[in-house]
Design an enzyme around this catalytic site. Structure first.
Site, PDB file in Angstrom:
ATOM      1  N   ASP A  96       0.822  -1.210   0.000  1.00  0.00           N
ATOM      2  CA  ASP A  96       0.000   0.000   0.000  1.00  0.00           C
ATOM      3  C   ASP A  96       0.858   1.263   0.000  1.00  0.00           C
ATOM      4  O   ASP A  96       0.319   2.370  -0.027  1.00  0.00           O
ATOM      5  CB  ASP A  96      -0.897   0.040   1.248  1.00  0.00           C
ATOM      6  CG  ASP A  96      -1.867  -1.132   1.312  1.00  0.00           C
ATOM      7  OD1 ASP A  96      -2.108  -1.759   0.275  1.00  0.00           O
ATOM      8  OD2 ASP A  96      -2.361  -1.413   2.420  1.00  0.00           O
ATOM      9  N   GLN A  99       6.350   4.995  -3.217  1.00  0.00           N
ATOM     10  CA  GLN A  99       6.810   6.374  -3.175  1.00  0.00           C
ATOM     11  C   GLN A  99       6.416   7.125  -4.438  1.00  0.00           C
ATOM     12  O   GLN A  99       6.409   6.577  -5.536  1.00  0.00           O
ATOM     13  CB  GLN A  99       8.332   6.418  -3.006  1.00  0.00           C
ATOM     14  CG  GLN A  99       8.884   7.796  -2.708  1.00  0.00           C
ATOM     15  CD  GLN A  99      10.365   7.753  -2.379  1.00  0.00           C
ATOM     16  OE1 GLN A  99      10.973   6.686  -2.357  1.00  0.00           O
ATOM     17  NE2 GLN A  99      10.956   8.908  -2.108  1.00  0.00           N
ATOM     18  N   CYS A 105      11.382   8.924   1.372  1.00  0.00           N
ATOM     19  CA  CYS A 105      11.504   7.469   1.523  1.00  0.00           C
ATOM     20  C   CYS A 105      11.731   7.083   2.978  1.00  0.00           C
ATOM     21  O   CYS A 105      11.309   6.015   3.417  1.00  0.00           O
ATOM     22  CB  CYS A 105      12.630   6.935   0.644  1.00  0.00           C
ATOM     23  SG  CYS A 105      14.251   7.677   0.993  1.00  0.00           S
ATOM     24  N   HIS A 262      19.108   5.764   0.336  1.00  0.00           N
ATOM     25  CA  HIS A 262      17.670   5.472   0.301  1.00  0.00           C
ATOM     26  C   HIS A 262      17.316   4.690   1.557  1.00  0.00           C
ATOM     27  O   HIS A 262      18.108   3.871   2.036  1.00  0.00           O
ATOM     28  CB  HIS A 262      17.386   4.647  -0.956  1.00  0.00           C
ATOM     29  CG  HIS A 262      15.937   4.383  -1.225  1.00  0.00           C
ATOM     30  ND1 HIS A 262      15.017   5.378  -1.434  1.00  0.00           N
ATOM     31  CD2 HIS A 262      15.253   3.209  -1.339  1.00  0.00           C
ATOM     32  CE1 HIS A 262      13.839   4.837  -1.674  1.00  0.00           C
ATOM     33  NE2 HIS A 262      13.955   3.531  -1.608  1.00  0.00           N
ATOM     34  N   ASN A 286      12.022  -2.143  -0.016  1.00  0.00           N
ATOM     35  CA  ASN A 286      12.216  -0.848  -0.653  1.00  0.00           C
ATOM     36  C   ASN A 286      10.856  -0.149  -0.735  1.00  0.00           C
ATOM     37  O   ASN A 286       9.928  -0.679  -1.334  1.00  0.00           O
ATOM     38  CB  ASN A 286      12.783  -1.058  -2.068  1.00  0.00           C
ATOM     39  CG  ASN A 286      13.047   0.244  -2.787  1.00  0.00           C
ATOM     40  OD1 ASN A 286      12.622   1.313  -2.366  1.00  0.00           O
ATOM     41  ND2 ASN A 286      13.755   0.148  -3.911  1.00  0.00           N
ATOM     42  N   TRP A 288       9.796   2.024  -2.553  1.00  0.00           N
ATOM     43  CA  TRP A 288       9.326   2.277  -3.910  1.00  0.00           C
ATOM     44  C   TRP A 288       8.305   1.232  -4.360  1.00  0.00           C
ATOM     45  O   TRP A 288       7.551   1.448  -5.295  1.00  0.00           O
ATOM     46  CB  TRP A 288      10.493   2.276  -4.895  1.00  0.00           C
ATOM     47  CG  TRP A 288      11.363   3.497  -4.807  1.00  0.00           C
ATOM     48  CD1 TRP A 288      11.119   4.635  -4.110  1.00  0.00           C
ATOM     49  CD2 TRP A 288      12.629   3.685  -5.452  1.00  0.00           C
ATOM     50  NE1 TRP A 288      12.146   5.531  -4.281  1.00  0.00           N
ATOM     51  CE2 TRP A 288      13.094   4.984  -5.104  1.00  0.00           C
ATOM     52  CE3 TRP A 288      13.424   2.898  -6.293  1.00  0.00           C
ATOM     53  CZ2 TRP A 288      14.299   5.495  -5.562  1.00  0.00           C
ATOM     54  CZ3 TRP A 288      14.628   3.411  -6.756  1.00  0.00           C
ATOM     55  CH2 TRP A 288      15.059   4.697  -6.382  1.00  0.00           C
ATOM     56  N   GLU A 540       9.943  62.863  41.850  1.00  0.00           N
ATOM     57  CA  GLU A 540      11.125  63.281  42.598  1.00  0.00           C
ATOM     58  C   GLU A 540      12.139  62.137  42.717  1.00  0.00           C
ATOM     59  O   GLU A 540      13.348  62.350  42.641  1.00  0.00           O
ATOM     60  CB  GLU A 540      10.707  63.786  43.982  1.00  0.00           C
ATOM     61  CG  GLU A 540       9.899  65.077  43.927  1.00  0.00           C
ATOM     62  CD  GLU A 540       9.261  65.423  45.260  1.00  0.00           C
ATOM     63  OE1 GLU A 540       9.160  66.619  45.566  1.00  0.00           O
ATOM     64  OE2 GLU A 540       8.850  64.476  45.984  1.00  0.00           O
TER      65      GLU A 540
END
Length: 691
Positions: A96, A99, A105, A262, A286, A288, A540
């Site tokens: 799911d 990148q 990353c 990475h 990874n 990606w 004063e």
């Protein structure tokens, strides 16, 4: 609400259970349930005014409004991108998380690790969110932010270019939990571009509240594989990366399809029988969602044919996940980051959680930003924390005695400042063995005569510096600092230990001093102006003070203001006449002001005192101030060059006396008086005086 009042309110809220994951604080006071109900009642989809679908939410430079990268970007809801959008379908999985056009990353590697621990994932991604009948265009997520959990509300308008999500997306294209999570995290940090570049440990900590450690693999301990296995068994999150040697190396792909510079997730560590022995393997991912290792033990490699099917994992899909031998991992990768979870994040009984102490404080230019030990005259001004270690570890297999602890120093909210041209400070800390009063802020002499017992591994410009130590039972002083002095910043100091520890801020001075004699010139002028009734007004008094100070070449001043003199009159007037009588001459504070304290602490004989010297002068005047109050005084009374002239010094002391009066009446007609030390840890709510 003032800064100190806000801090006190936050402390009370934490004591009441607010800021925990189960009862998170509402970020920007946006209530998810209330906003969702309003949208459902009105029939309108939520549009978030705090993080609008506009260029400023994307970025400020490379993703700024005038950047060519942002041309053609639109904001669309998931229902406009596919016919049947899903929040999570079939459970959250690593596929799911793919990148997009953002260099985050490091964050996606941390998100991917969440999917391996459903309990941790459930703390970040609240359940009962979907695109079904109760859909209102609003979602929410929870993040740990420097000691407390916050609930972050967003709308589901996502940046799109050429009909596709611009940033993180699912492999299937119809699941949106990861894209919405990324948007919520961008909101907390100011914009999407603020997420570009970072350390996986930063995401780990914000998703768990845990503390991260980093190991350089070329210097890793001999049992690093066992450390990795134990960490995975404890539900810890792990990330790793390959160093780059030049900018051209960033995200360069090696011959065997590893990406340099990475962030990867490490999601598994096993031993399998192979050719009569045991082979250590690690599973990597990874973010990606593609580009996988092609060497030994990669997807479909021949090594798997020699492993019994019962030990053989599914290793054929092109999903960004792959196996490799541990020895190859040690050769190819540069470092590994391990995030240990807090006790509240651990649900099982098999893991013994560590104790956690958490404390927030600030560095402020001129008051509590003393810089590192290279600055001996100001280093002592940094906030100081006492740690009490009472019990040694009870691991029978450990030959080294002592108390294990991890000390982490986090600088707060620095990503949000990127759009203003700022970034991370270079930070670190020193640890000293300490015996004595634990409520005394130690001065310069202590640090000139005591060597540090331990320290952070290095000063570095990361969000957090954390190091593991093993120290003997006792008391230790931790001094966190920026590398250079006078760098403003907020920080959080955390101590994770195997056994229970005590941690608190060192904030006090305790000392008494005596007055000197009253200045003879002042007495003469007072009697001349006061007349037979021995009474003077604020006008004063101003005349007297300015005439006296004008003759002093060794003390600089811009002259006393009428307001300061009115404060003096109000402070000393016990007869409600709005005038002062002769007993004022014996005021202990006035004696101090007109005599030694200011001059004594002008160490460089410049005629005024620096903010460093101010703290020592206040110490002599009997005030025990914590760091927060001292920061406020510096902000109010110091000039831009961090000096305080004499009239401002008087005004500062009068302000403190009004707010924190001595037990003795200041108007007692005594020739000598001992100023009592006052332990001041909070400011009252009286209106401030004007100068």
């Amino acid at each position: 609400m003032s800064g100190v009042a806000l801090t006190l309110a936050k402390k009370r809220a934490r004591a009441a259970g607010f800021g925990t994951n189960a009862n998170a604080n509402k970020y920007l006071n946006q209530d998810y349930e209330a906003l969702r109900s309003q949208c459902l009642s009105s029939g309108q989809l939520f549009c978030d005014p705090a993080f609008p679908a506009a260029p400023e939410s994307l970025g400020f430079k490379e993703l700024g409004a005038n950047s060519y990268k942002m041309k053609g970007v639109q904001w669309k809801r998931p229902g406009e991108l596919c016919s049947k959008p899903q929040f999570i379908s079939g459970g959250a999985t690593k596929t799911d998380i793919c990148q997009g056009a953002l260099g985050d990353c490091w964050l996606l590697a941390a998100i991917a690790s969440l999917t391996t621990n459903s309990d941790v994932l459930g703390r970040v991604v609240p359940s009962n969110q979907d695109f079904g009948s109760g859909y209102a265009g609003i979602f929410h997520f929870q993040f740990w932010q420097f000691g407390e959990w916050v609930d972050v509300v967003i709308d589901d308008r996502l940046p799109v270019k050429d009909g596709k999500l611009l940033f993180v997306h699912s492999e299937e294209g119809n699941e949106f939990w990861s894209a919405l999570l990324e948007k919520a995290y961008a909101k907390v940090n100011g914009c999407y571009e603020a997420l570009s570049g970072g350390s996986t440990s930063e995401g780990f900590e914000d998703f768990t509240g845990g503390i991260a450690e980093s190991y350089e693999l070329r210097k890793a301990p001999a049992n690093i594989f066992q450390i990795i296995q134990k960490a995975l068994e404890c539900g810890s999150l792990l990330g790793c990366s390959i160093d780059i040697t030049s900018a051209a190396d960033s995200e360069a792909i090696t011959r065997q399809k590893l990406v340099k510079g990475h962030a990867y997730s490490l999601t598994g560590a096993v031993e399998v029988h192979y050719h009569g022995g045991l082979e250590k393997l690690v599973r990597m991912r990874n973010p990606w969602g593609q580009v996988e290792w092609t060497g030994a033990w990669s997807d479909g490699s021949p090594e798997w044919n020699s492993v019994d099917p019962s030990e053989r994992p599914n290793a054929n899909a092109e999903d960004g996940e792959f196996w490799m031998s541990f020895s190859e991992f040690m050769q190819q990768y540069s470092r590994i980051e391990i995030c240990t979870l807090t006790p509240d994040a651990i649900t099982g009984d098999s893991v013994k959680p560590w104790s956690v102490c958490n404390y927030s404080s600030t560095w402020r230019r001129g008051s509590t930003a003393g810089g590192c030990r290279n600055n001996p005259n100001t280093f002592w001004m940094n906030p100081q924390f006492v740690i009490k270690l009472n019990e040694e570890d009870d691991d029978p297999n450990d030959n080294e005695t002592g108390c294990s602890l991890v000390v982490g120093l986090i600088q707060k909210n620095r990503r949000r400042l990127r759009k203003d041209g700022e970034d991370m400070h270079t930070i670190g800390y020193a640890i000293y063995e300490f015996r004595g009063k634990t409520d005394v802020h130690l001065d310069k002499n202590f640090f000139l005569t005591h060597a540090q017992k331990a320290r952070s591994e290095t000063f570095i410009n990361l969000r957090e510096v954390s190091t593991r130590f093993k120290l003997l039972p006792g008391e230790y002083l931790v001094v966190p600092s920026t590398f250079e002095p006078n760098k403003d910043g907020d920080f959080c100091l955390r101590v994770f230990s195997e056994k229970q520890t005590e941690t608190h801020l060192n904030c006090c001075f305790q000392e008494t001093v005596s007055d000197s004699e009253v200045d003879a010139n002042f007495v003469a002028l007072f009697k001349k102006l006061a007349g037979s009734d021995m009474m003077i007004s604020a006008v004063e008094l101003r005349l007297i003070l300015n005439k006296i100070i004008a003759k002093r070449t060794d003390i600089k001043t811009d002259s006393f203001s009428l307001n300061t003199c009115r404060v003096l009159v109000n402070l000393m007037d016990v007869s409600s006449t709005v005038q002062l009588n002769g007993s004022f001459l014996q005021s202990p504070y006035f004696c101090c002001l007109l005599q030694d304290i200011y001059k004594k602490n002008d160490l460089d004989h410049s005629g005024n005192i620096s903010t460093t010297e101010l703290r020592m002068a206040l110490k002599e005047a009997g005030f025990s101030l914590n760091d927060a109050i001292f920061q406020l005084l510096v902000a109010r009374y110091a000039d831009s060059d961090l000096t305080i002239d004499f009239d401002d010094f008087v005004a500062c002391l009068m302000r403190l006396e009004l707010m924190f009066p001595c037990d003795c009446s200041v108007s007692l007609p005594v020739a000598k008086h001992t100023i009592k030390a006052r332990n001041i840890t909070a400011i009252k709510t009286e209106p401030p005086c004007q100068n």
